[in-house]
Design a protein around this motif. Structure first.
Motif, PDB file in Angstrom:
ATOM      1  N   MET A  62      10.324  -6.182  13.581  1.00 17.39           N
ATOM      2  CA  MET A  62       8.861  -6.227  13.574  1.00 17.39           C
ATOM      3  C   MET A  62       8.339  -6.350  12.148  1.00 17.39           C
ATOM      4  SD  MET A  62       6.185  -3.325  14.985  1.00 17.39           S
ATOM      5  CE  MET A  62       7.091  -3.200  16.529  1.00 17.39           C
ATOM      6  N   ALA A  63       8.900  -5.555  11.237  1.00 16.95           N
ATOM      7  CA  ALA A  63       8.477  -5.611   9.835  1.00 16.95           C
ATOM      8  C   ALA A  63       8.816  -6.965   9.220  1.00 16.95           C
ATOM      9  CB  ALA A  63       9.145  -4.486   9.047  1.00 16.95           C
ATOM     10  N   VAL A  64      10.002  -7.490   9.532  1.00 17.32           N
ATOM     11  CA  VAL A  64      10.411  -8.789   9.008  1.00 17.32           C
ATOM     12  C   VAL A  64       9.483  -9.888   9.510  1.00 17.32           C
ATOM     13  CG1 VAL A  64      12.231 -10.538   9.058  1.00 17.32           C
ATOM     14  CG2 VAL A  64      12.822  -8.137   8.698  1.00 17.32           C
ATOM     15  N   ALA A  65       9.143  -9.833  10.805  1.00 14.76           N
ATOM     16  CA  ALA A  65       8.251 -10.843  11.383  1.00 14.76           C
ATOM     17  C   ALA A  65       6.884 -10.823  10.712  1.00 14.76           C
ATOM     18  CB  ALA A  65       8.106 -10.608  12.884  1.00 14.76           C
ATOM     19  N   MET A  66       6.380  -9.629  10.423  1.00 14.13           N
ATOM     20  CA  MET A  66       5.096  -9.526   9.722  1.00 14.13           C
ATOM     21  C   MET A  66       5.202 -10.078   8.306  1.00 14.13           C
ATOM     22  SD  MET A  66       3.678  -5.820  10.893  1.00 14.13           S
ATOM     23  CE  MET A  66       4.231  -5.154  12.450  1.00 14.13           C
ATOM     24  N   SER A  93      -1.654  -4.423   4.856  1.00 13.14           N
ATOM     25  CA  SER A  93      -0.214  -4.316   5.135  1.00 13.14           C
ATOM     26  C   SER A  93       0.298  -2.875   5.136  1.00 13.14           C
ATOM     27  CB  SER A  93       0.577  -5.141   4.111  1.00 13.14           C
ATOM     28  OG  SER A  93       0.312  -6.510   4.260  1.00 13.14           O
ATOM     29  N   PRO A  94      -0.158  -2.012   4.205  1.00 15.66           N
ATOM     30  CA  PRO A  94       0.317  -0.619   4.247  1.00 15.66           C
ATOM     31  C   PRO A  94      -0.022   0.068   5.565  1.00 15.66           C
ATOM     32  CG  PRO A  94      -0.746  -1.080   2.150  1.00 15.66           C
ATOM     33  CD  PRO A  94      -1.032  -2.254   3.038  1.00 15.66           C
ATOM     34  N   LEU A  95      -1.223  -0.177   6.061  1.00 17.53           N
ATOM     35  CA  LEU A  95      -1.631   0.424   7.335  1.00 17.53           C
ATOM     36  C   LEU A  95      -0.793  -0.130   8.478  1.00 17.53           C
ATOM     37  CD1 LEU A  95      -3.695   2.267   8.778  1.00 17.53           C
ATOM     38  CD2 LEU A  95      -5.213   0.282   8.933  1.00 17.53           C
ATOM     39  N   MET A  96      -0.520  -1.433   8.424  1.00 18.76           N
ATOM     40  CA  MET A  96       0.274  -2.065   9.470  1.00 18.76           C
ATOM     41  C   MET A  96       1.688  -1.502   9.534  1.00 18.76           C
ATOM     42  SD  MET A  96       0.284  -4.524  11.799  1.00 18.76           S
ATOM     43  CE  MET A  96      -0.845  -5.869  11.443  1.00 18.76           C
TER      44      MET A  96
END
Length: 217
Positions: free
Chosen positions: A10-14, A125-128
């Motif tokens: 998920m983090a990589v996709a973002m 991005s930090p919140l995400m």
């Protein structure tokens, strides 16, 4: 292990999505390369932008990790609140997609600083990344002995925060550099007038969807 893989994916996709977004580095890197007619300048611009973004994420994620370690709070208790915050943030971005005024006070020449402030105030991005971090902490808590000492827990959660930030920042850097190199060496500036998408709109929708998922959990 499957759950950890899904959270990292998920983090990589973002990170990939942010890397494709022109405002997240590659447009600036391309401009630097064309201005100086130098691939080195292009890479330098992309790296500085990604570094500022990475620092911005950790300013939020590290204190969150430390709070969870010190309080031994179960991350699931925070999920509804984080989810609601994500949805509100996404709706606000849909309503006011422009850059906050604070960014106007930071010189674009200070790339890392500008990217740092942008991460905290505009792209979110930090919140995400809080949701994937909470998920990793839950997996860590489930697999850790009840008698795990505080120092070990703090170290483990710190590594989780740094790792999930890197899982997003590295793909962002690599994708943005790849696109910048393609525009610089192959496509040229004419490509910018032919192909353009509103990535901020999609980013806002992702915020809302992720928030709804977190609340649903």
């Amino acid at each position: 292990m499957m759950q950890v893989s899904a959270l990292v994916a998920m983090a990589v996709a973002m990170g990939v999505y942010q890397g494709v977004n022109p405002s997240m580095g590659w447009l600036y890197a391309t401009a630097r390369g064309l201005e100086n007619r130098s691939v080195k300048s292009l890479i330098d611009g992309g790296v500085k932008f990604a570094w500022g973004h990475y620092l911005g994420m950790n300013v939020v994620l590290l204190p969150m990790a430390w709070l969870l370690a010190l309080t031994r709070l179960h991350p699931m208790l925070l999920m509804p609140w984080i989810g609601a915050t994500l949805m509100v943030y996404g709706l606000l971005k849909l309503r006011s997609p422009g850059h906050p005024r604070l960014l106007n006070r930071v010189s674009p020449l200070r790339v890392s600083r500008w990217s740092f402030v942008m991460a905290l105030t505009h792209c979110g991005s930090p919140l995400m990344m809080i949701s994937p971090l909470l998920g990793l902490v839950m997996v860590s808590q489930a697999g850790a002995p009840a008698a795990t000492n505080l120092a070990t827990t703090l170290q483990g959660y710190t590594l989780l925060a740094l790792g999930i930030s890197a899982a997003m920042a590295l793909p962002q850097l690599l994708i943005s550099l790849a696109i910048a190199m393609a525009v610089y060496s192959r496509l040229g500036l004419k490509a910018l007038t032919r192909y353009w998408l509103n990535f901020d709109l999609g980013w806002s929708i992702i915020f809302i969807l992720m928030g709804a998922m977190a609340v649903g959990m």
